[in-house]
Design a protein around this motif. Structure first.
Motif, PDB file in Angstrom:
ATOM      1  N   UNK A 506       0.806  -1.213   0.000  1.00  0.00           N
ATOM      2  CA  UNK A 506       0.000   0.000   0.000  1.00  0.00           C
ATOM      3  C   UNK A 506       0.841   1.266   0.000  1.00  0.00           C
ATOM      4  N   UNK A 507       1.771   1.459   0.961  1.00  0.00           N
ATOM      5  CA  UNK A 507       2.589   2.677   0.958  1.00  0.00           C
ATOM      6  C   UNK A 507       3.413   2.849  -0.315  1.00  0.00           C
ATOM      7  N   UNK A 508       3.916   1.739  -0.869  1.00  0.00           N
ATOM      8  CA  UNK A 508       4.681   1.855  -2.115  1.00  0.00           C
ATOM      9  C   UNK A 508       3.797   2.357  -3.242  1.00  0.00           C
ATOM     10  N   UNK A 509       2.579   1.837  -3.329  1.00  0.00           N
ATOM     11  CA  UNK A 509       1.643   2.298  -4.349  1.00  0.00           C
ATOM     12  C   UNK A 509       1.289   3.766  -4.130  1.00  0.00           C
ATOM     13  N   UNK A 510       1.071   4.169  -2.879  1.00  0.00           N
ATOM     14  CA  UNK A 510       0.753   5.571  -2.589  1.00  0.00           C
ATOM     15  C   UNK A 510       1.921   6.485  -2.975  1.00  0.00           C
ATOM     16  N   UNK A 511       3.149   6.025  -2.776  1.00  0.00           N
ATOM     17  CA  UNK A 511       4.312   6.841  -3.124  1.00  0.00           C
ATOM     18  C   UNK A 511       4.363   7.089  -4.626  1.00  0.00           C
ATOM     19  N   UNK A 512       4.129   6.042  -5.414  1.00  0.00           N
ATOM     20  CA  UNK A 512       4.117   6.213  -6.873  1.00  0.00           C
ATOM     21  C   UNK A 512       3.021   7.192  -7.281  1.00  0.00           C
ATOM     22  N   UNK A 513       1.837   7.044  -6.675  1.00  0.00           N
ATOM     23  CA  UNK A 513       0.722   7.930  -7.022  1.00  0.00           C
ATOM     24  C   UNK A 513       1.014   9.374  -6.624  1.00  0.00           C
ATOM     25  N   UNK A 514       1.594   9.589  -5.439  1.00  0.00           N
ATOM     26  CA  UNK A 514       1.895  10.946  -4.988  1.00  0.00           C
ATOM     27  C   UNK A 514       2.951  11.603  -5.871  1.00  0.00           C
ATOM     28  N   UNK A 515       3.958  10.838  -6.278  1.00  0.00           N
ATOM     29  CA  UNK A 515       4.990  11.392  -7.142  1.00  0.00           C
ATOM     30  C   UNK A 515       4.399  11.788  -8.492  1.00  0.00           C
ATOM     31  N   UNK A 516       3.540  10.927  -9.062  1.00  0.00           N
ATOM     32  CA  UNK A 516       2.885  11.268 -10.327  1.00  0.00           C
ATOM     33  C   UNK A 516       2.014  12.519 -10.173  1.00  0.00           C
ATOM     34  N   UNK A 517       1.331  12.644  -9.042  1.00  0.00           N
ATOM     35  CA  UNK A 517       0.487  13.813  -8.815  1.00  0.00           C
ATOM     36  C   UNK A 517       1.335  15.086  -8.723  1.00  0.00           C
ATOM     37  N   UNK A 518       2.442  15.043  -7.997  1.00  0.00           N
ATOM     38  CA  UNK A 518       3.299  16.224  -7.884  1.00  0.00           C
ATOM     39  C   UNK A 518       3.933  16.585  -9.221  1.00  0.00           C
ATOM     40  N   UNK A 519       4.269  15.572 -10.028  1.00  0.00           N
ATOM     41  CA  UNK A 519       4.870  15.851 -11.331  1.00  0.00           C
ATOM     42  C   UNK A 519       3.894  16.544 -12.272  1.00  0.00           C
ATOM     43  N   UNK A 520       2.583  16.430 -12.004  1.00  0.00           N
ATOM     44  CA  UNK A 520       1.578  17.060 -12.863  1.00  0.00           C
ATOM     45  C   UNK A 520       1.302  18.508 -12.481  1.00  0.00           C
ATOM     46  N   UNK A 521       1.927  19.019 -11.417  1.00  0.00           N
ATOM     47  CA  UNK A 521       1.699  20.411 -11.034  1.00  0.00           C
ATOM     48  C   UNK A 521       2.203  21.338 -12.141  1.00  0.00           C
ATOM     49  N   UNK A 522       1.557  22.476 -12.350  1.00  0.00           N
ATOM     50  CA  UNK A 522       2.017  23.402 -13.401  1.00  0.00           C
ATOM     51  C   UNK A 522       3.363  24.024 -13.034  1.00  0.00           C
ATOM     52  N   UNK A 523       4.220  24.159 -14.029  1.00  0.00           N
ATOM     53  CA  UNK A 523       5.531  24.779 -13.888  1.00  0.00           C
ATOM     54  C   UNK A 523       6.381  24.102 -12.827  1.00  0.00           C
ATOM     55  N   UNK A 524       6.197  22.813 -12.687  1.00  0.00           N
ATOM     56  CA  UNK A 524       6.996  22.103 -11.692  1.00  0.00           C
ATOM     57  C   UNK A 524       8.409  21.818 -12.185  1.00  0.00           C
ATOM     58  N   UNK A 525       8.610  21.898 -13.490  1.00  0.00           N
ATOM     59  CA  UNK A 525       9.920  21.582 -14.065  1.00  0.00           C
ATOM     60  C   UNK A 525      10.176  22.545 -15.212  1.00  0.00           C
ATOM     61  N   UNK A 526      11.253  23.308 -15.128  1.00  0.00           N
ATOM     62  CA  UNK A 526      11.584  24.300 -16.145  1.00  0.00           C
ATOM     63  C   UNK A 526      13.024  24.048 -16.591  1.00  0.00           C
ATOM     64  N   UNK A 527      13.202  23.817 -17.872  1.00  0.00           N
ATOM     65  CA  UNK A 527      14.554  23.694 -18.398  1.00  0.00           C
ATOM     66  C   UNK A 527      15.129  25.083 -18.617  1.00  0.00           C
ATOM     67  N   UNK A 528      16.426  25.236 -18.320  1.00  0.00           N
ATOM     68  CA  UNK A 528      17.059  26.539 -18.426  1.00  0.00           C
ATOM     69  C   UNK A 528      18.484  26.358 -18.925  1.00  0.00           C
ATOM     70  N   UNK A 529      19.055  27.459 -19.373  1.00  0.00           N
ATOM     71  CA  UNK A 529      20.454  27.427 -19.780  1.00  0.00           C
ATOM     72  C   UNK A 529      21.334  27.271 -18.543  1.00  0.00           C
ATOM     73  N   UNK A 530      22.315  26.374 -18.562  1.00  0.00           N
ATOM     74  CA  UNK A 530      23.128  26.149 -17.358  1.00  0.00           C
ATOM     75  C   UNK A 530      24.031  27.339 -17.075  1.00  0.00           C
ATOM     76  N   UNK A 531      24.069  27.825 -15.835  1.00  0.00           N
ATOM     77  CA  UNK A 531      25.000  28.904 -15.492  1.00  0.00           C
ATOM     78  C   UNK A 531      26.438  28.402 -15.505  1.00  0.00           C
ATOM     79  N   UNK A 532      27.354  29.301 -15.784  1.00  0.00           N
ATOM     80  CA  UNK A 532      28.767  28.947 -15.796  1.00  0.00           C
ATOM     81  C   UNK A 532      29.278  28.794 -14.370  1.00  0.00           C
ATOM     82  N   UNK A 533      30.522  28.323 -14.255  1.00  0.00           N
ATOM     83  CA  UNK A 533      31.116  28.155 -12.928  1.00  0.00           C
ATOM     84  C   UNK A 533      31.223  29.497 -12.214  1.00  0.00           C
ATOM     85  N   UNK A 534      31.551  30.567 -12.945  1.00  0.00           N
ATOM     86  CA  UNK A 534      31.621  31.891 -12.345  1.00  0.00           C
ATOM     87  C   UNK A 534      30.269  32.358 -11.823  1.00  0.00           C
TER      88      UNK A 534
END
Length: 866
Positions: A506-534
């Motif tokens: 049960x908890x393992x199934x709930x974890x998968x479901x919760x992760x999928x739910x959080x991944x569906x939030x708007x603007x949860x993941x934004x790709x960006x240009x990587x900053x330099x070391x400086x």
């Protein structure tokens, strides 16, 4: 509510803040700086000699000062140790960079070579299911099995030659019957790992080199893997122990291909590859990928649970509890896949157990420095691993920053009983309040201090990661603890494990479901240009200033000086925001000051085509986006565009109807806004449309309004003008599809770039006729080779008419015949670059009308490889 325990005091003496100094911080920092300097220099015998002389001189000078003035010597002790540690870091890194002469990496060439190697299997084979990334290619991808082999000999001739080094072996087809500890002989194609082929790609080769893996071996069949007689006894025993633990952990599941057992395999035993792609993607998008596989969090959780059970539950003494906790950590370290976070957490846990056993106060900062020194002395290149950097930065934030800003770490982790409360509800409310505050505060702090490195290494921004991590961590903790308990029960009794196993599902199934739910939030993941070391350094400078604005002065100071004045707090906070913002935007400012007005990036997509053109003022267009290989050209184009600061495309132009020129378009259209679509006129007629084009339309994320692009059409891309040279409005049906390709020319600042698609014999002949009749001027400065560098009778006169300064071939392998033809017809001054060899090729036009051509990949071996 008063405590009823008289055996366990409310405040343990070892939980008091340490009053002792932290002598290992200076050598740890010096060692890191020395390794970084050594790596930037590359292999250099002079650097090694200079470091040795400097370290010896520093030690002698300090000893001389100590004899004359002990007080001055102790004041100079930290600088001296810092300098000596930096020199040691340089020397240690130089010994790793330069590989021994008998290393297997010296056998690998630029192209793959057939070799027969003998070695010992050191990791169990794991299955890799190849994904069909190209929807237009027949799905012939079968499973692969990978493992690491410690090479001992080269067996090409009658007499074996001694070689050494790790090789990543990939066997295609059925599963190979090898096990850890087997001595095997295997024949396959030896190759060198290459760096990123396109802008925005991950540097997988560097990640493998950090682990000491420089080459790979591709084996076409398991029949080419022969198991010899002898096996390594220690590795066999360890492998059997790990297999036993895994079977007990997953005994609750009949089918191990389900999401839940694969997730447990990754979270409890550290087999991250066991998790499905969907689950891994969900954790990555939510910024909680560190919770998916075993890391320092899991080791720390196991240590805390063990301590709590033995100390509070069984009411054992501190020394006995420390001994049990140390034994549990060592056992778990032996069965989990080792990495830098696990090594760091295990080392810190063992040092904590030792300190408690001998009655010393806890000093996590010193332990962190000690674990860093140990890991880097064993493997100095781990310093450049993203996991190492994130692990140490976030733990440093928790043990140094977190307590100093008024949220003691021990409250968030509930290391001691809260003060007395009048009633049970009041006690529970107080404990819950402290736990929630500490939990969310720790999540926010970890997200903030890890943000610069996350952007730098992974080109991603996860705005909700702090909240999502705080929400998902309790469930991850529950599943992990239950996984430990299930493994322990299964090791004692198989029947008891079968009885307790359903509680874990049960908890393992709930974890998968919760992760999928959080991944569906708007603007949860934004790709960006990587900053330099400086930029990363500037961002951390801002965070340090912010910390100084919030930090509390130790309570040993007078009351009136404990808290900084409001004016000082506001000043430091404003300065921190300014420095942090400067770090975030300095890359954009640097690009805006560049004198480059436009550039054409011919991406490396194998046998296919994708040419990305962008201007300094933000206009961009993509000409073709496809490959014949099982790759996603759309993903490569999207990553390259985002690294270049492109957020939208003015247009996409399809040259013709072969899928190696548009297979990546569906992915591109899902991830990047495109304003206009162009294609040759004949493809707009449903009666003449190729079957591949018909298969493209259902894959597009939205209906697409295509426009016809015929000879004579012009459109602009900011300061650049694009002219369609071919084909005319109508062509007879007998014309080949390649000869109907769009031929476009881009002109900016007086420089021309010609993209002829797959134009072949008839199209080239027609263009040459227009050129000779002076109705068309084919001369261009940069030319993308027609038809991927294939040569026909008309190729030589076409090259003579174009007179290019450089020719870019979009192909998966070198076209030596075409390159020789270019040198013969145009001259030796004309550069010929092939994307399969050079990676993505960039042709840039500057404000002074200068044309500069550069390649992403230099065909050079890794540092230390001849």
């Amino acid at each position: 509510m008063a405590s009823t325990s008289h055996d366990i005091p409310d405040r343990e003496p070892y939980l008091e803040p340490p009053s002792s100094p932290r002598p290992l911080v200076a050598p740890a920092v010096g060692l890191m700086l020395g390794i970084a300097a050594s790596n930037s220099l590359g292999f250099s015998g002079a650097a090694t000699g200079a470091a040795f002389v400097t370290a010896a001189a520093a030690a002698l000078i300090w000893m001389w000062i100590r004899k004359r003035d002990r007080r001055a010597a102790w004041r100079l002790a930290n600088p001296a140790v810092f300098l000596i540690a930096g020199c040691v870091g340089i020397i240690r890194c130089q010994t790793v960079i330069q590989l021994p002469k008998d290393h297997v990496a010296h056998l690998a060439q630029a192209d793959r070579v057939l070799e027969c190697l003998q070695g010992v299997v050191i990791t169990p084979p794991y299955r890799v299911d190849q994904i069909q990334r190209n929807p237009f290619q027949p799905n012939r991808a079968g499973p692969q099995f990978r493992f690491l082999m410690d090479t001992t000999a080269l067996r090409n001739g009658d007499e074996p030659l001694t070689v050494q080094g790790l090789v990543r072996v990939t066997v295609t087809g059925e599963q190979t019957p090898v096990r850890v500890g087997d001595s095997i002989k295997v024949a396959g194609w030896l190759y060198r790992f290459r760096g990123p082929q396109n802008p925005g790609e991950e540097d997988f080769a560097s990640w493998l080199r950090i682990q000491g893996i420089h080459v790979g071996l591709t084996v076409e069949s398991a029949k080419l893997v022969h198991v010899l007689e002898d096996r390594a006894a220690v590795r066999v025993a360890l492998d059997r122990f790990r297999s036993f633990v895994r079977s007990r952990l997953l005994s609750a599941y009949e089918e191990l291909d389900q999401e839940e057992p694969r997730l447990l395999d990754a979270m409890v035993l550290g087999h991250r590859s066991a998790a499905s792609k969907a689950v891994s993607e969900a954790f990555r998008r939510t910024g909680t990928i560190h919770l998916l596989s075993v890391s320092g969090f899991h080791v720390g959780l196991l240590g805390l649970v063990t301590w709590w059970v033995v100390r509070r539950g069984l009411r054992r003494g501190a020394r006995a509890t420390a001994a049990v906790t140390a034994l549990v950590l060592i056992t778990y370290f032996s069965i989990a896949d080792p990495n830098s976070p696990i090594l760091r957490a295990t080392a810190m846990g063992l040092l904590a157990c030792v300190a408690i056993s001998i009655g010393r106060p806890l000093n996590p900062t010193n332990w962190l420095a000690a674990s860093a020194i140990g890991i880097l002395m064993y493997s100095p290149l781990d310093l450049f691993d993203a996991g190492f950097q994130l692990s140490f930065v976030q733990v440093a934030g928790l043990v140094i920053v977190f307590p100093s800003i008024g949220i003691p770490l021990k409250r968030g982790l509930i290391l001691q009983t809260p003060e007395e409360a009048a009633t049970w509800p009041a006690f529970l409310r107080r404990a819950a309040s402290r736990t929630v505050r500490g939990w969310f505060g720790a999540s926010l702090l970890c997200w903030l201090v890890g943000l610069p490195l996350t952007m730098h290494h992974f080109s991603q921004l996860t705005p909700w990661a702090a909240v999502q991590s705080a929400l998902i961590t309790p469930l991850v903790s529950l599943v992990t603890i239950m996984g430990f308990v299930q493994t322990l029960i299964g090791s004692i009794s198989t029947s008891a494990a079968a009885f307790s196993a359903p509680c874990l599902r049960g908890p393992t199934h709930w974890l998968v479901a919760l992760t999928d739910f959080e991944a569906s939030w708007p603007r949860t993941y934004i790709e960006c240009a990587p900053p330099s070391a400086g930029q990363v350094v500037l961002m951390y400078g801002g965070l340090l200033l912010l910390w100084r604005a919030l930090v509390r002065i130790p309570r040993t100071e007078p009351v009136e000086s404990r808290v900084p004045s409001p004016r000082r707090r506001v000043t430091l906070a404003a300065a921190s925001v300014a420095v942090f913002s400067l770090g975030c935007w300095s890359g954009w400012e640097r690009r805006s000051r560049s004198d480059e007005v436009a550039s054409l990036h011919v991406l490396s997509v194998g046998n296919g085509s994708a040419a990305l053109f962008n201007t300094a003022d933000g206009h961009a267009a993509l000409f073709d986006c496809g490959t014949i290989l099982n790759r996603d050209a759309g993903d490569a184009a999207t990553r390259a565009a985002r690294v270049l600061g492109i957020v939208r495309l003015d247009c996409f132009a399809l040259s013709h109807g072969n899928f190696d020129h548009f297979s990546g378009l569906p992915t591109l259209a899902r991830q990047m806004p495109i304003e206009r679509y162009f294609m040759p006129p004949h493809l707009l007629d449903p009666a003449r449309r190729f079957d591949a084009i018909g298969r493209l339309e259902p894959l597009m994320p939205h209906p697409t309004a295509w426009e016809a692009a015929a000879a004579g059409r012009h459109f602009s891309l900011g300061p650049a003008s694009v002219e369609v040279l071919w084909p005319p409005e109508s062509l007879p049906d007998k014309w080949d599809e390649n000869d109907r390709s769009l031929v476009v020319r881009i002109e900016i600042n007086g420089r021309r770039m010609l993209l002829p698609g797959d134009a072949s014999r008839d199209a080239l002949r027609a263009l040459l006729g227009e050129h000779e009749a002076r109705r068309l001027d084919l001369r261009s400065d940069a030319l993308v080779a027609p038809h991927h560098g294939a040569t026909v009778k008309e190729t030589a006169p076409f090259l003579r008419a174009v007179e290019p300064e450089c020719v870019i071939v979009s192909a998966g392998r070198e076209r030596e015949g075409f390159a020789q033809l270019v040198r013969t017809v145009v001259g030796g001054h004309c550069r010929v670059l092939t994307t399969g060899q050079s990676g993505a090729v960039r042709a840039s036009v500057h404000s002074d009308c200068r044309l500069e051509v550069s390649a992403t990949v230099r065909d050079e071996p890794a540092p230390g490889v001849k």
